[in-house]
Design a protein around this motif. Sequence first.
Motif, short mmCIF file in Angstrom:
data_model
loop_
_atom_site.label_atom_id
_atom_site.label_comp_id
_atom_site.label_asym_id
_atom_site.label_seq_id
_atom_site.Cartn_x
_atom_site.Cartn_y
_atom_site.Cartn_z
N GLY A 62 -3.95 -25.80 20.59
CA GLY A 62 -2.80 -26.71 21.33
C GLY A 62 -1.49 -26.60 20.79
N THR A 63 -0.46 -27.50 21.58
CA THR A 63 0.94 -27.48 21.04
C THR A 63 1.45 -28.70 20.29
OG1 THR A 63 1.44 -28.22 23.24
CG2 THR A 63 1.20 -25.92 22.86
N GLY A 64 2.35 -28.55 19.55
CA GLY A 64 2.96 -29.64 18.93
C GLY A 64 4.04 -30.27 19.78
N VAL A 65 4.76 -31.14 19.14
CA VAL A 65 6.13 -31.76 20.04
C VAL A 65 7.23 -30.89 20.24
CG1 VAL A 65 5.24 -34.12 19.09
CG2 VAL A 65 6.98 -32.72 18.01
N GLY A 66 7.78 -31.05 21.33
CA GLY A 66 9.09 -30.41 21.55
C GLY A 66 10.06 -30.83 20.97
N ILE A 67 10.86 -29.91 19.98
CA ILE A 67 12.17 -30.20 19.47
C ILE A 67 13.32 -29.50 19.87
CG2 ILE A 67 13.24 -29.77 16.89
CD1 ILE A 67 10.83 -31.72 17.08
N GLU A 93 2.26 -20.20 16.15
CA GLU A 93 3.29 -19.39 16.69
C GLU A 93 4.56 -20.33 16.78
OE1 GLU A 93 1.37 -16.03 19.37
OE2 GLU A 93 1.03 -18.19 20.07
N VAL A 94 5.77 -20.11 17.27
CA VAL A 94 6.74 -20.90 17.65
C VAL A 94 7.21 -20.56 18.85
CG1 VAL A 94 9.24 -21.89 17.03
CG2 VAL A 94 7.40 -21.30 15.17
N ALA A 142 9.79 -29.20 29.15
CA ALA A 142 8.45 -28.83 30.14
C ALA A 142 7.74 -27.65 29.60
CB ALA A 142 9.07 -28.72 31.50
N PHE A 143 8.39 -26.47 28.98
CA PHE A 143 7.80 -25.47 28.63
C PHE A 143 6.80 -24.77 29.58
CE2 PHE A 143 8.89 -27.41 24.55
CZ PHE A 143 9.17 -26.07 23.74
N THR A 172 16.87 -24.01 23.90
CA THR A 172 17.26 -24.87 23.06
C THR A 172 16.03 -25.81 22.53
OG1 THR A 172 18.12 -26.65 24.93
CG2 THR A 172 19.50 -24.97 23.83
N TRP A 173 14.69 -25.60 23.48
CA TRP A 173 13.67 -26.36 23.11
C TRP A 173 12.60 -25.36 22.33
CZ3 TRP A 173 13.08 -31.50 23.55
CH2 TRP A 173 13.85 -32.20 24.17
N PHE A 174 12.07 -26.04 21.35
CA PHE A 174 11.05 -25.29 20.46
C PHE A 174 9.90 -26.24 20.15
CE2 PHE A 174 15.31 -23.80 19.67
CZ PHE A 174 15.20 -22.20 20.15
N ARG A 175 8.62 -25.57 20.05
CA ARG A 175 7.53 -26.26 19.76
C ARG A 175 6.49 -25.18 19.10
NH1 ARG A 175 4.40 -27.95 25.38
NH2 ARG A 175 3.79 -25.91 26.19
N ALA A 176 5.40 -25.80 18.19
CA ALA A 176 4.39 -25.04 17.75
C ALA A 176 3.44 -24.67 18.78
CB ALA A 176 3.82 -25.57 16.37
N ALA A 177 2.54 -23.61 18.69
CA ALA A 177 1.42 -23.37 19.19
C ALA A 177 0.36 -23.09 18.30
CB ALA A 177 1.60 -22.30 20.39
N PHE A 178 -0.89 -23.66 18.39
CA PHE A 178 -1.93 -23.53 17.42
C PHE A 178 -3.08 -22.84 18.16
CE2 PHE A 178 0.31 -27.57 16.44
CZ PHE A 178 0.87 -27.40 15.41
N THR A 179 -3.52 -21.76 17.34
CA THR A 179 -4.69 -21.32 17.83
C THR A 179 -5.88 -21.40 16.64
OG1 THR A 179 -3.59 -19.86 19.22
CG2 THR A 179 -5.86 -19.01 18.67
#
Length: 241
Positions: free
Chosen positions: A141-146, A175-176, A183-184, A217-224
Amino acid sequence: MAESVLRNQRIWLNGRALQTQANAVALSIAADELDRTSLADSFKVRRGGLKSGVVSCEGFFDADLDAGLDQAFGVAGQIVTIGAPDVGEGALAYGLKAFAGDYSPWGGKIGDLAGFSLGAVSDGELVRGAIAADRTVSANGTGVGIQLPAPAAPLRLFAGLHILSMSAGATLDVEVKSAPTNAFAGGGTTRIDFGVVNAAAAPFAAWSSFAAGTTETWFRAAFTLTGTTPQAVVALFLGVA
């Protein structure tokens, strides 16, 4: 302006959370004061020099926490994240690599709860940013957008990863990703990849940066995450400096 009560603070050092045992924390930032006064001046002239940060933390002795702090003592490059009070993901935070040069495992007088104290100084950049993840990951999944300032040159995107625990047999890749909006679309562009971490490596921490520059300017984590009913307790700091 709203006041903040110092409670429910997030403090991570490498792969350990200090907030359940700590009862005091402080972060200070300083710049060397350089004297530029010449014979032609009537008043002192100052210039700003090199910057540094100092972290101090106190709390209650715990044997497991002591094992982590003892390993960190006297070693450069320790990963530290300190979040704002009473908030979690998306909250203001400071991240840094640190040199922990002052550690007292316990102290006090008879009848007191045994207490520890830790002091550390920055070992490189001290970065203002946000907590991008503070959660138990149990699926991809993914984390919150920062939203952060665009890390266009000479600025860089910094990331501090803390993996507190992982279930047996699990692996985790963090991953970042970046995007122009929250919206990514398309999942975003990978800017930092910490690589696959095995359960045997936890507790685990790493510090990385992206220096190629971007206007996004928007960043978030992606988890595998892999494994049989896998779980990983993760915290991630993101900032630009």
